[in-house]
Motif scaffolding. Structure first.
Motif, PDB file in Angstrom:
ATOM      1  N   ILE A   9      -9.411   2.093   2.271  1.00 16.63           N
ATOM      2  CA  ILE A   9      -8.674   1.257   1.636  1.00 16.63           C
ATOM      3  C   ILE A   9      -9.122  -0.171   1.907  1.00 16.63           C
ATOM      4  O   ILE A   9      -9.397  -1.102   1.249  1.00 16.63           O
ATOM      5  CB  ILE A   9      -7.401   0.966   1.472  1.00 16.63           C
ATOM      6  CG1 ILE A   9      -6.836   2.654   0.637  1.00 16.63           C
ATOM      7  CG2 ILE A   9      -6.738  -0.161   0.679  1.00 16.63           C
ATOM      8  CD1 ILE A   9      -5.464   2.745   0.692  1.00 16.63           C
ATOM      9  N   LEU A  17       0.885  -1.178  -0.017  1.00 13.22           N
ATOM     10  CA  LEU A  17       0.193   0.026   0.081  1.00 13.22           C
ATOM     11  C   LEU A  17       0.934   1.138  -0.064  1.00 13.22           C
ATOM     12  O   LEU A  17       1.747   1.316   0.872  1.00 13.22           O
ATOM     13  CB  LEU A  17      -0.837  -0.070   1.053  1.00 13.22           C
ATOM     14  CG  LEU A  17      -2.234  -0.973   1.332  1.00 13.22           C
ATOM     15  CD1 LEU A  17      -2.991  -0.901   2.493  1.00 13.22           C
ATOM     16  CD2 LEU A  17      -2.887  -0.885   0.111  1.00 13.22           C
ATOM     17  N   ASP A  37      -2.432   4.033  -3.948  1.00  8.86           N
ATOM     18  CA  ASP A  37      -3.869   3.289  -3.362  1.00  8.86           C
ATOM     19  C   ASP A  37      -4.536   4.398  -3.158  1.00  8.86           C
ATOM     20  O   ASP A  37      -5.928   4.460  -3.161  1.00  8.86           O
ATOM     21  CB  ASP A  37      -3.700   2.407  -2.343  1.00  8.86           C
ATOM     22  CG  ASP A  37      -2.790   1.364  -2.753  1.00  8.86           C
ATOM     23  OD1 ASP A  37      -3.261   0.187  -3.502  1.00  8.86           O
ATOM     24  OD2 ASP A  37      -1.647   1.142  -2.491  1.00  8.86           O
TER      25      ASP A  37
END
Length: 318
Positions: free
Chosen positions: A283, A28, A87
């Protein structure tokens, strides 16, 4: 907070647009696109976002334009970060309208967006993490109005025109002053780009045009420092009161010397920490509130030495 101590934990990037990357094993990547990095406020925000990234095991960068007027440079930084396929991006927008297009572009690429400090005129961001700037402006007005005993002429020097934080801090101040202290006369808002020298010049010009000026409200770190310097240069300490915004060693020194009478303090560390953490939760599929309010305090000579205020001013110790 201590500038040298801050620098000891910050790693400047080799280019002039921001700070280095926090490395992590996780794939990430959540960069932070700030309004700048030259003020201690942004450096403290970075400490918060870096800490959150380290705790969560994600990579992050902290970038921003050379100063808070360079909207096109911030748009380019957004494009640069999107090219790295993050992300999510945590953004403090220099202009609420100009940054809408890159935010829309990010969303079209599946990149999650949250804003902090200054938002955009769009419903795309998942949350807005900031001081409630209207309430903060109102708190500043109430404190200054009480110091003035409800009388006098007050000038306002704000940072960057078009930035939501400058607009809201001014709006909150004006509305509260009109409501609670109707006998105080407010001058038109002046903008100085948050630059200390421009702010100093604005304050000097304001006083020369209004010899009966009773006080000045400054809406961010750079403006507060500039106004403080103006008061010192004209030997007006205690004659023209100053209510500032944000905290640095210089601003604290001005307060203790009587050059300024108060300043509003944001919890910059928590803004960065909560902003990055909120995007991580997005996320991971978790629900988050549309806004995350980080409370403020008004610091004065009477309360600055209290344990509560000392912890807010020096979260990592002196």
């Amino acid at each position: 907070m201590k500038f040298n101590k801050l620098l000891s934990v910050l790693t400047l990037a080799t280019i002039g647009f921001g700070f280095g990357t926090v490395q992590a094993k996780d794939d990430l990547y959540i960069p932070v696109v700030s309004k700048g990095y030259q003020h201690e406020f942004w450096q403290t925000v970075k400490l918060g976002s870096d800490t959150a990234a380290k705790e969560l095991g994600v990579r992050t960068d902290f970038v921003g334009p050379a100063d808070e007027t360079q909207i096109s440079q911030q748009i380019q930084l957004m494009e640069n970060q999107m090219a790295r396929k993050p992300d999510a991006i945590l953004l403090a927008a220099l202009d609420a309208n100009a940054l809408v297009i890159p935010v829309e572009e990010a969303a079209s690429r599946g990149i999650k967006i949250a804003t902090f400090d200054s938002g955009v005129n769009s419903d795309i961001p998942k949350t807005f993490v900031a001081t409630n700037n209207i309430k903060a402006g109102a708190d500043a007005a109430k404190a200054l109005g009480e110091m003035l005993k409800g009388k006098g002429k007050v000038g306002i020097i704000a940072h960057v025109a078009g930035t939501t934080s400058a607009i809201q801090r001014s709006e909150g101040f004006i509305n509260a002053m009109n409501e609670y202290y109707p006998d105080i006369k407010l001058l038109d808002v002046q903008y100085s780009d948050g630059d200390p020298q421009k702010s100093m010049d604005k304050a000097i010009d304001m006083y020369r045009a209004n010899s009966d000026l009773a006080a000045i409200y400054a809406t961010n770190e750079g403006v507060t420092l500039g106004v403080g310097n103006a008061i010192d240069s004209m030997n007006l300490a205690g004659k023209v009161l100053v209510m500032g915004f944000d905290s640095t060693e210089g601003i604290i020194s001005f307060l203790k010397a009587g050059t300024i009478q108060g300043f509003v303090v944001q919890d910059a560390y928590q803004i960065g920490y909560q902003g990055l953490k909120a995007l991580y939760n997005v996320i991971k599929g978790e629900n988050i509130p549309l806004s995350i309010d980080i409370p403020v305090k008004v610091i004065t000579a009477e309360n600055i030495d209290s344990p509560e205020m000392q912890k807010l001013l020096f979260p990592f110790g002196k």
